[in-house]
Scaffold this active site. Structure first.
Site, mmCIF file in Angstrom:
data_model
loop_
_atom_site.group_PDB
_atom_site.id
_atom_site.type_symbol
_atom_site.label_atom_id
_atom_site.label_comp_id
_atom_site.label_asym_id
_atom_site.label_seq_id
_atom_site.Cartn_x
_atom_site.Cartn_y
_atom_site.Cartn_z
ATOM 1 N N THR A 1 -1.614 5.640 2.316
ATOM 2 C CA THR A 1 -2.849 4.859 2.304
ATOM 3 C C THR A 1 -2.970 4.057 3.598
ATOM 4 O O THR A 1 -1.999 3.491 4.088
ATOM 5 C CB THR A 1 -2.880 3.909 1.096
ATOM 6 O OG1 THR A 1 -2.709 4.666 -0.101
ATOM 7 C CG2 THR A 1 -4.204 3.170 1.017
ATOM 8 N N LEU B 1 0.865 -1.171 0.000
ATOM 9 C CA LEU B 1 0.000 0.000 0.000
ATOM 10 C C LEU B 1 0.903 1.223 0.000
ATOM 11 O O LEU B 1 2.020 1.184 0.518
ATOM 12 C CB LEU B 1 -0.895 0.032 1.252
ATOM 13 C CG LEU B 1 -1.948 -1.063 1.395
ATOM 14 C CD1 LEU B 1 -2.649 -0.938 2.752
ATOM 15 C CD2 LEU B 1 -2.965 -1.029 0.272
ATOM 16 N N ASP B 2 0.427 2.327 -0.579
ATOM 17 C CA ASP B 2 1.207 3.565 -0.574
ATOM 18 C C ASP B 2 1.423 4.037 0.861
ATOM 19 O O ASP B 2 0.640 3.722 1.763
ATOM 20 C CB ASP B 2 0.489 4.671 -1.360
ATOM 21 C CG ASP B 2 0.496 4.407 -2.859
ATOM 22 O OD1 ASP B 2 1.271 3.537 -3.302
ATOM 23 O OD2 ASP B 2 -0.273 5.061 -3.576
ATOM 24 N N LYS B 3 2.462 4.806 1.053
ATOM 25 C CA LYS B 3 2.806 5.333 2.374
ATOM 26 C C LYS B 3 1.614 6.031 3.029
ATOM 27 O O LYS B 3 1.347 5.868 4.217
ATOM 28 C CB LYS B 3 3.970 6.312 2.230
ATOM 29 C CG LYS B 3 4.346 7.066 3.487
ATOM 30 C CD LYS B 3 5.456 8.067 3.202
ATOM 31 C CE LYS B 3 5.730 8.958 4.401
ATOM 32 N NZ LYS B 3 6.775 9.977 4.113
#
Length: 351
Positions: free
Chosen positions: A146, A142-144
């Site tokens: 998110t 997951l993105d930082k």
């Protein structure tokens, strides 16, 4: 200076026996007083700057605290970070561990990153019950910025099995996002390939962007087949609107494919509805804070100049994993996301 002089006179009166010591102390009295005055002035200046920096408005103060969260996560000891992730464990069995990923914590390391999830997996493994010495394994990312459901595997074999499920699109992923504007139509599928490109500007940088298979002909306005970009990846995102208010919408999103920044790019460039707090994909040619509608600013009680503190409102809400028996994990919205929904008067559907 008067305080230093007064001290010198008191020293002189105290007796001849202390004369030599007094001369040493009193000779440097003025310099010491001047130094103390400079130190006090510096402290006062810093205090005034801090008071100016701390917003009086609760909303702005809350956003500033949230913006500092990722910095705090980078400063804690890896053991502390592992303990935080243990407390955020949603589910575990003999094959997997499911956690609620916090905002601002990167999954992988990189330049300037001290702490990330990957680095503390061996420590987290030792903290969990019924865990072997082998560290946990990442299955997806997951993105930082998110938040939400994230699956870890207890063994290499389990990790490979789950990665294959993701690759073959057997995992159902449901995200929630607050976006600017209202998508038209309110429900549909965005199917546009995505490619990474360098943005030439005063501050050159790389972004993911659309690489459509079709374009409008300049002569007659007809849709014609475009020359495909060989580096572009197929990207498909299903979406539907759950609520709309305050010039914003709450969307439910299901990425069918798994391209980097897919949801953010499809919403911003495909639908023209960038995610609230997505400063990277709200502009193409520059890196700048997101420009918010006047109504949104009023509801958030926020000045446009402070919009840079808004976090990305993208949450991995649910994940369905067909691992032997179907497993379904739901992760509640983080507190900052819930607060934003209330401020914008976006009502979460009851079903």
């Amino acid at each position: 200076m008067a305080a230093g002089g007064g001290a010198a006179r008191r020293c002189w009166r105290s007796g001849a026996g202390l004369a030599r010591a007094v001369r040493g102390v009193c000779g440097s009295g003025r310099a010491t007083a001047a130094l103390r005055a400079e130190e006090m002035a510096e402290r006062l200046r810093k205090s005034e700057e801090q008071q100016r920096e701390i917003p009086k408005d609760p909303t702005q103060r809350w956003l500033r605290e949230l913006a500092a969260m990722s910095q705090q996560l980078q400063k804690v000891h890896p053991n502390v970070l592992a303990k935080i992730l243990k407390q955020r464990t949603l589910y575990q069995n003999e094959e997997i561990v499911v956690i609620d990923k916090p905002y601002g914590l990167p999954v992988h390391g990189g330049p300037g990153i001290k702490n990330c999830i990957a680095d503390v997996l061996p420590i987290l493994a030792k903290m969990l019950e019924n865990m072997k010495a082998e560290p946990l394994h990442l299955c997806h990312r997951l993105d930082k910025e998110t938040t939400g459901v994230m699956v870890l595997a207890r063994s290499k074999e389990a990790a490979e099995k789950i990665r294959l499920l993701f690759k073959t699109r057997q995992v159902e992923k449901i995200y929630w996002a607050i976006v600017l504007g209202d998508p038209d139509p309110v429900e549909g599928v965005v199917e546009i390939p995505i490619v990474e490109k360098e943005v030439q500007s005063h501050q050159s940088h790389y972004k993911m962007t659309l690489a459509p298979n079709y374009r409008l002909c300049a002569e007659d306005g007809k849709v014609v087949k475009a020359r495909g970009n060989r580096h572009a990846e197929r990207a498909v995102t299903r979406y539907r609107r759950l609520a709309a208010a305050s010039a914003c919408s709450l969307l439910e999103l299901q990425p069918i494919t798994g391209v980097k920044h897919q949801i953010r790019v499809h919403l911003a460039y495909g639908l023209g509805c960038p995610i609230l707090g997505d400063h990277k994909y709200s502009h193409w040619s520059k890196l700048a804070p997101q420009k918010l509608p006047e109504l949104t600013l009023r509801r958030l009680k926020l000045e446009q100049s402070k919009a840079r503190h808004l976090p990305l409102h993208l949450h991995a809400h649910r994940l369905g994993l067909p691992l032997g028996q179907p497993l379904d994990f739901v992760c509640k919205l983080p507190l900052f996301f819930q607060k934003t929904l209330r401020k914008l008067e976006l009502d979460i559907p009851k079903d």
